[in-house]
Scaffold this motif. Sequence first.
Motif, PDB file in Angstrom:
ATOM      1  N   GLY A   1      29.247  42.061  59.780  1.00 27.23           N
ATOM      2  CA  GLY A   1      30.264  41.058  60.044  1.00 27.23           C
ATOM      3  C   GLY A   1      31.620  41.507  59.542  1.00 27.23           C
ATOM      4  O   GLY A   1      31.778  42.632  59.072  1.00 27.23           O
ATOM      5  N   TYR A   2      32.584  40.638  59.668  1.00 23.46           N
ATOM      6  CA  TYR A   2      33.905  40.933  59.102  1.00 23.46           C
ATOM      7  C   TYR A   2      34.681  39.653  58.857  1.00 23.46           C
ATOM      8  O   TYR A   2      34.419  38.615  59.465  1.00 23.46           O
ATOM      9  N   THR A   3      35.635  39.781  57.947  1.00 17.02           N
ATOM     10  CA  THR A   3      36.571  38.711  57.647  1.00 17.02           C
ATOM     11  C   THR A   3      37.959  39.184  58.029  1.00 17.02           C
ATOM     12  O   THR A   3      38.312  40.333  57.780  1.00 17.02           O
ATOM     13  N   MET A   4      38.729  38.320  58.654  1.00 18.63           N
ATOM     14  CA  MET A   4      40.126  38.661  58.939  1.00 18.63           C
ATOM     15  C   MET A   4      41.005  37.490  58.521  1.00 18.63           C
ATOM     16  O   MET A   4      40.819  36.359  58.980  1.00 18.63           O
ATOM     17  N   ALA A   5      41.926  37.774  57.618  1.00 19.75           N
ATOM     18  CA  ALA A   5      42.922  36.771  57.225  1.00 19.75           C
ATOM     19  C   ALA A   5      44.188  37.046  58.020  1.00 19.75           C
ATOM     20  O   ALA A   5      44.659  38.179  58.080  1.00 19.75           O
TER      21      ALA A   5
END
Length: 648
Positions: free
Chosen positions: A212-216
Amino acid sequence: MDEIAAKLADIRDRHGPRSIASYAGTMAHITTAPTAAPLHNALFDALGSEMRFDPNTIDKGGKQVAQSLLGYWAAPPQGFDAPEAVLLIGINPMVTCTGFPAGSPKKWLLDTLAGGCKLIVVDPRRTDVALHADWYLQAAPGHDIAILAAMLRIVIDEGLFDQDFVARHVRGLPELTAAVHRFDPEDVARRAGIAGADLVSAARCYAGAKRGYTMAGTGPNMAGEGTLVEYLVLVLETLCGRWLRAGETVSASPTLLPSYVPVAQAKSPDADWALQGRVRVRGLRKTRAGMPTATLPEEILTPGEGQVRALISWGGNPAVAFPDQRQTVEALESLELFVQIDPWYSASARLADYVIAPTMPLEAPSTTVFLDALAARGTGYGIGQAYAQYSPAVVERPEGSDLLEEWRFFYGLMKRLGYPVEVTPFGCPSSPRRPIDGVRTTEELIEILSQDSAIPLSEIKSHPDGITRTSRLLEVQPGDPDVLDRLDIGNGLMLAQLAGHAGVVELSQPDRPYRLLCRRHLHVYNSSCNIDRTHRGVPYNPAYLHPDDMTELGLSDGTLIRISSDLSEITAVAMKDPALRTGLVSMAFGYGPTDHDEEVWAVGSSPSRLVSISEKFDRFTGQPRMTNIPVSIERADAHAARDHPTVL
Ligand SMILES: Nc1nc2c(c(=O)[nH]1)N[C@H]1C(S)=C(S)[C@@H](COP(=O)(O)OP(=O)(O)OC[C@H]3O[C@@H](n4cnc5c(=O)[nH]c(N)nc54)[C@H](O)[C@@H]3O)O[C@H]1N2
Ligand SMILES: Nc1nc2c(c(=O)[nH]1)N[C@H]1C(S)=C(S)[C@@H](COP(=O)(O)OP(=O)(O)OC[C@H]3O[C@@H](n4cnc5c(=O)[nH]c(N)nc54)[C@H](O)[C@@H]3O)O[C@H]1N2
Ligand SMILES: [Mo]
């Protein structure tokens, strides 16, 4: 060019090279990176000026500083490659094409969700992407640090992290554990106005996914502590082991950039966030995110040795994009020489001594090397594939026009200033310089600058529709077991800042009961493309408010309102938006500027006028608080309301 070169030489000789600055705005990166950026760099190298600014430090500059505080993984993150969970914080990829693979974000999302991926969205506005979320946390603005810290606490307390990865490649877990302890999920959720159970289950879902990934996005990055936000994002990614391991393939392998060897190995941080190059104000400096752009107007206005006296601005629009618009305009007007390269007679062009009209993208040959560079930038950027295209000029230039490709302008100045013209290719700062004296066409220049590309330019050119490489992708190599480097999730600077973080937005100011949020529109790109064909009768940027707030303020769609911050005030067109939380006003930037209420319908309003550079700013990048700004709202004039054409 003769006149500009003579003036530059004079200013350089009288005030020193540092007095000449450049600003390479958004379109400088997007449209002409492969050809103009190398020439621009060569000119400023030859001049000997470090004063090169770009929008990164008024955008999401915390990303690069946070990377250097954590340390580096010598292979890419999992990113867009088959995520099982995606966490989006204050970003709206359906409109902005960042955070999802650029291209067809909606198709990618629907395909990815159909494959079982879970989507978590944190945004005070129910955005287009939030409509697809499994968990939509409509948190009040400014709570992202507390929310991330609470998620980290859940992941640690419940042992949801990648134990093997952390044991082998990570340091600082005890320090981090202690630092996030005070962020009780129930407490954080209550203050942010969301359900504690949602926060807990979203964190469990995210950490439980294998990939998965997180993007702010700009939302959390503009709240005044972007570096800390981005550091906590990287800590979450590291705990969840979101880095490619030995044997995995790099789906976005370089195409037009040189190849490299990805290795499954950590490189400890070595304080490289700070770089050579200082500004003279507020103790700020150049970082891995670039020069602190919010200080450029102060640099121009502050007398003393090295004061900036000349500015070459291309592909950007400082007069509407920089914080504290009044000060910015004052600074631009005070320059001895202000050159703006712009195909439109923009707000900045109107203030310039010289406006250079460049070719538009379709009028000149180019390559997609910028997409390659985006992919290399980190999670959430690029198109997620090994893609390359060369495109010739496809549109004739208007007959009789004196358009100039940007690279020719920088080349022309170098010749006139007597500098040897040697360039390093875009995205390859350590590559040897190449002389380009005598180069005649843009095609030739692209040939010279693409010599080290991972896929030979000739092969790329033989696929006029673009080439997507699906085989011979880079494979991550095993790390050296003797290297003891670690990613640092307990960085002292960051944890100290976290300890000082109130965990809540400042107590609401009774005289400024609303919070101004940033947002973007689908049909314009910042201040670019706001033309009849795209805005379809709505050339202004409405100030969106929740219907309950509209009622309380006595407003209806189209009422003119006055929005005031502690710094300044603007007039704007009110419009309802039930997707917002109450107490918020949401506005795109890149419009205006105007001092006349009646013009608002024609040019829109500039929220940049309300942004203070010094009231609250990121101590690393200098990025001021550009969202969650306390404001008050009142009717501008009860009689000014009128019929408006359409609702966006
Ligand atoms: N209040 C507030 N301020 C903000 C933001 C916000 O959300 N709120 N966002 C920030 C962010 S994320 C950014 S990136 C910056 C953007 O800051 P800038 O990059 O300075 O602003 P843009 O409006 O993108 O400027 C683009 C300029 O390029 C010109 N242009 C268009 N096409 C071309 C072309 O083909 N060639 C050339 N040479 N020029 C062209 C346009 O006419 C315009 O003048 O603003 C920041 N400022
Ligand atoms: N169509 C289109 N595409 C663009 C642009 C454009 O103008 N138009 N601009 C380009 C540029 S330069 C950039 S940088 C990118 C930006 O791309 P994004 O970061 O996706 O920009 P926005 O759509 O403004 O999304 C920011 C979101 O943050 C939310 N927000 C505001 N404050 C907070 C907060 O404190 N916390 C949280 N969690 N959320 C908050 C806002 O409600 C908004 O939905 O888009 C690029 N792409
Ligand atoms: Mo941006």
